[in-house]
Design an enzyme around this catalytic site. Structure first.
Site, PDB file in Angstrom:
ATOM      1  N   LYS A 196       0.808  -1.200   0.095  1.00 44.67           N
ATOM      2  CA  LYS A 196      -0.002  -0.221  -0.190  1.00 44.67           C
ATOM      3  C   LYS A 196       0.922   1.360   0.141  1.00 44.67           C
ATOM      4  CE  LYS A 196      -2.843   2.639   3.184  1.00 44.67           C
ATOM      5  NZ  LYS A 196      -4.102   2.577   4.073  1.00 44.67           N
ATOM      6  N   LYS A 198       0.986   5.107   0.821  1.00 46.83           N
ATOM      7  CA  LYS A 198       0.123   6.340   1.398  1.00 46.83           C
ATOM      8  C   LYS A 198       0.308   7.624   0.407  1.00 46.83           C
ATOM      9  CE  LYS A 198      -1.901   7.044   4.533  1.00 46.83           C
ATOM     10  NZ  LYS A 198      -3.352   6.972   4.565  1.00 46.83           N
ATOM     11  N   ASP A 227      -3.658   5.282  -1.454  1.00 50.56           N
ATOM     12  CA  ASP A 227      -4.551   5.776  -0.377  1.00 50.56           C
ATOM     13  C   ASP A 227      -4.111   7.330  -0.332  1.00 50.56           C
ATOM     14  OD1 ASP A 227      -6.109   6.888   1.539  1.00 50.56           O
ATOM     15  OD2 ASP A 227      -5.213   5.375   3.170  1.00 50.56           O
ATOM     16  N   ASN A 229      -6.194   9.774   0.792  1.00 55.85           N
ATOM     17  CA  ASN A 229      -6.843   9.979   2.050  1.00 55.85           C
ATOM     18  C   ASN A 229      -7.573  11.290   1.829  1.00 55.85           C
ATOM     19  OD1 ASN A 229      -4.208   9.241   4.536  1.00 55.85           O
ATOM     20  ND2 ASN A 229      -6.373   8.783   4.648  1.00 55.85           N
ATOM     21  N   GLU A 252      -8.096   3.445  -2.451  1.00 55.85           N
ATOM     22  CA  GLU A 252      -8.537   3.940  -1.041  1.00 55.85           C
ATOM     23  C   GLU A 252      -8.835   5.382  -0.975  1.00 55.85           C
ATOM     24  OE1 GLU A 252      -6.278   1.794   1.877  1.00 55.85           O
ATOM     25  OE2 GLU A 252      -6.872   3.373   3.442  1.00 55.85           O
ATOM     26  N   ASN A 275     -11.590   4.045   4.804  1.00 58.82           N
ATOM     27  CA  ASN A 275     -11.540   4.079   6.156  1.00 58.82           C
ATOM     28  C   ASN A 275     -11.694   5.554   6.663  1.00 58.82           C
ATOM     29  OD1 ASN A 275      -8.495   4.560   5.396  1.00 58.82           O
ATOM     30  ND2 ASN A 275      -8.759   5.296   7.314  1.00 58.82           N
ATOM     31  N   ASP A 299     -11.173  -1.296  11.947  1.00 60.69           N
ATOM     32  CA  ASP A 299     -10.223  -0.919  12.657  1.00 60.69           C
ATOM     33  C   ASP A 299     -10.793  -0.948  14.102  1.00 60.69           C
ATOM     34  OD1 ASP A 299      -8.417   0.652  14.515  1.00 60.69           O
ATOM     35  OD2 ASP A 299      -7.705   1.586  12.861  1.00 60.69           O
ATOM     36  N   HIS A 326      -7.314  -1.209   8.527  1.00 60.62           N
ATOM     37  CA  HIS A 326      -6.794   0.151   8.633  1.00 60.62           C
ATOM     38  C   HIS A 326      -5.789  -0.009   9.866  1.00 60.62           C
ATOM     39  CE1 HIS A 326      -6.855   4.147  10.570  1.00 60.62           C
ATOM     40  NE2 HIS A 326      -6.359   4.517   9.456  1.00 60.62           N
ATOM     41  N   ASN A 328      -2.863   2.846  12.266  1.00 60.55           N
ATOM     42  CA  ASN A 328      -2.174   3.894  12.581  1.00 60.55           C
ATOM     43  C   ASN A 328      -0.812   3.533  13.174  1.00 60.55           C
ATOM     44  OD1 ASN A 328      -3.579   6.399  11.771  1.00 60.55           O
ATOM     45  ND2 ASN A 328      -4.929   5.828  13.119  1.00 60.55           N
TER      46      ASN A 328
HETATM   47  O1  GKR Z   1      -0.302   7.781   9.761  1.00 61.36           O
HETATM   48  O2  GKR Z   1      -0.005   9.234   8.046  1.00 61.36           O
HETATM   49  C1  GKR Z   1      -0.809   7.951   8.651  1.00 61.36           C
HETATM   50  C2  GKR Z   1      -2.007   7.836   7.959  1.00 61.36           C
HETATM   51  O3  GKR Z   1      -2.276   8.637   7.036  1.00 61.36           O
HETATM   52  C3  GKR Z   1      -3.087   7.699   8.895  1.00 61.36           C
HETATM   53  O4  GKR Z   1      -3.283   8.564   9.621  1.00 61.36           O
HETATM   54  C4  GKR Z   1      -4.299   6.998   8.151  1.00 61.36           C
HETATM   55  O5  GKR Z   1      -5.472   7.057   9.143  1.00 61.36           O
HETATM   56  O6  GKR Z   1      -3.238   5.024   7.639  1.00 61.36           O
HETATM   57  C5  GKR Z   1      -4.510   5.681   7.695  1.00 61.36           C
HETATM   58  C6  GKR Z   1      -5.274   5.453   6.546  1.00 61.36           C
HETATM   59  O7  GKR Z   1      -5.116   4.250   5.832  1.00 61.36           O
HETATM   60  O8  GKR Z   1      -5.852   6.415   5.927  1.00 61.36           O
HETATM   61 MG    MG Z   2      -6.995   4.970   4.571  1.00 59.80          MG
END
Ligand code: GKR
Ligand code: MG
Length: 428
Positions: A196, A198, A227, A229, A252, A275, A299, A326, A328
């Protein structure tokens, strides 16, 4: 059996300078550890994302948890709800993590009670959740764009003596080559089979290029996820989605909210996961009505514990949703709970997320939990199968006090590196 003590300990664990849509990870991730002790001397452990507010709420909850029977989770939930009041609105739109207080607090207490119950009856937690359907829980490589450095102190210092993954995790990853190198190092070290990325940190086409570079490097058999976000516009999400059709296992949270996610689904054929837009039972009717996602990332910290997550799994089965998990930044109590939950959830068929490789410190005896070829082997020991390292807990609590952080704020951390940087709900 009666609960006689509840100890709440905020800790700070070192976290590298990882980038995301909300900014930059602070040098420390905050977690709160809960220890519940019963009148027979048995103790149980829980862990949740930390903040000063979480600590205060858990301490208040402790006033009504003491005196309860750890098997009576409904009564404990009701008592905590009465003490803390109901959850506010999820307000998931403006933050990338979920601020629901009661859900968090009960989750920490519930996991500790399950650990206690398991130890009391001599059975692993997965047996109390319906029994294991798998012995090994696969996790995915969770890649981040990152600045150079190990974290741990502002300035992102590096350890010149680090080797293996500890050395690799100090390197910068800011372009497709850096992401592929990070992926290779993480998969080599832990054996992960799914990857995955981010996103939401770099311009969208650069993130798509990184995914395509991994597709090239790892081959079509490796499940890949991206992802951002929810920081992309509809136009961007559809355009990038088209570029990645046939490449991504799932997409995602490319956009924000159930309606927008549903729109992406009409234009892009990649399964959509969330999520962020479906994060509580209150969101299920909207999810079903709109078909806002194909896969829900559960989660237990955010859905209200292990039993609630099993209930979520059944809802996912009923409404044709896939189920993934999910994560953190977290320590081993959370990882053990995630593994027991996944072991007891038949339809959790995707490799789970975990930030664990990015952390280096532990609160459990024996130190860091080990991945075996990308999976956690589910313990058959009573409870969660872990014991508290009290010395490590005390040290990480001192680190919490010394670091001065009281809540996660990735925007403020980013501003230390890029003055004036601001979170934007839609950036690209
Ligand atoms: O820790 O930077 C991070 C992630 O972006 C986290 O805050 C997210 O909640 O891992 C998470 C996600 O899948 O969205
Ligand atoms: Mg996510």
């Amino acid at each position: 059996m009666k609960i006689t003590e509840m100890h709440v300990t905020p800790i700070a664990i070192s976290d590298p300078p990882l980038l995301n849509a909300a900014g930059l990870h602070a040098p420390y991730a905050l977690r709160t550890i809960v220890e519940i002790v019963a009148d027979n001397g048995i103790y149980g452990l829980g862990e949740v994302p930390g903040s000063a507010a979480t600590t205060a709420a858990l301490e208040a909850a402790g006033e009504v948890v003491i005196g309860q029977d750890p098997f009576q989770l409904n009564a404990i939930n009701a008592a905590i709800q009465q003490r803390l009041g109901p959850d506010g609105a999820a307000n998931r739109d403006q933050t990338p993590w979920n601020p629901r207080r009661l859900t968090h607090i009960f989750s920490a207490v519930e996991v500790a009670c399950f650990d206690l119950m398991g130890k009391a009856v001599g059975r692993p937690v997965c047996d109390l959740l319906g029994g294991r359907v798998r012995d090994r829980v696969p996790f995915s490589a969770y890649l981040f764009y990152k600045f150079k450095g190990a974290g741990g102190a502002l300035g992102f210092g590096t350890d010149p003596n680090a080797t293996g993954w500890a050395a690799a995790r100090q390197k910068a990853a800011l372009d497709p080559d850096g992401i592929v190198a990070e992926a290779q190092a993480m998969c080599d070290a832990f054996g992960f089979k799914s990857i995955k990325l981010k996103g939401g940190a770099m311009p969208p086409d650069e993130e798509a290029d990184a995914i395509l570079a991994m597709y090239e490097a790892f081959g079509p058999g490796t499940p890949l996820r991206l992802d951002p976000n929810a920081i992309w516009s509809m136009e961007t999400a559809v355009r990038i989605g088209k570029r990645l059709e046939g490449v991504l296992e799932y997409y995602e949270d490319p956009v924000r909210g159930q309606e927008a996610m549903a729109e992406v689904g009409k234009a892009v054929t990649i399964p959509r996961a969330t999520n962020m837009c479906t994060t509580s039972f209150d969101d299920i009717p909207g999810s079903v009505r709109l078909h806002s996602e194909d896969i829900i990332l559960s989660d237990h910290h955010f859905w209200g514990g292990l039993r609630a997550s099993i209930e979520l799994a059944r809802i996912c089965r009923t409404f044709g949703r896939g189920l993934s998990m999910h994560s953190n930044s977290h320590a081993g109590i959370s990882l053990a709970a995630m593994a027991h939950l996944a072991a007891a959830t038949p339809n959790l068929t995707y490799a789970c997320d975990t930030h664990y490789p990015w952390q280096s410190e532990e609160v459990i005896q024996g130190g860091r939990m080990q991945f075996d070829d990308g999976a956690i082997v589910v313990s058959g020991e009573p409870g969660l199968g872990i014991e508290l390292d009290r010395q490590a807990l005390a040290q990480l609590h001192e680190q919490y006090k010394a670091c001065g952080l009281t809540a996660r704020n990735d925007e403020v951390e980013m501003q230390k590196v890029q003055p004036g940087w601001q979170f934007m709900a839609t950036r690209w």
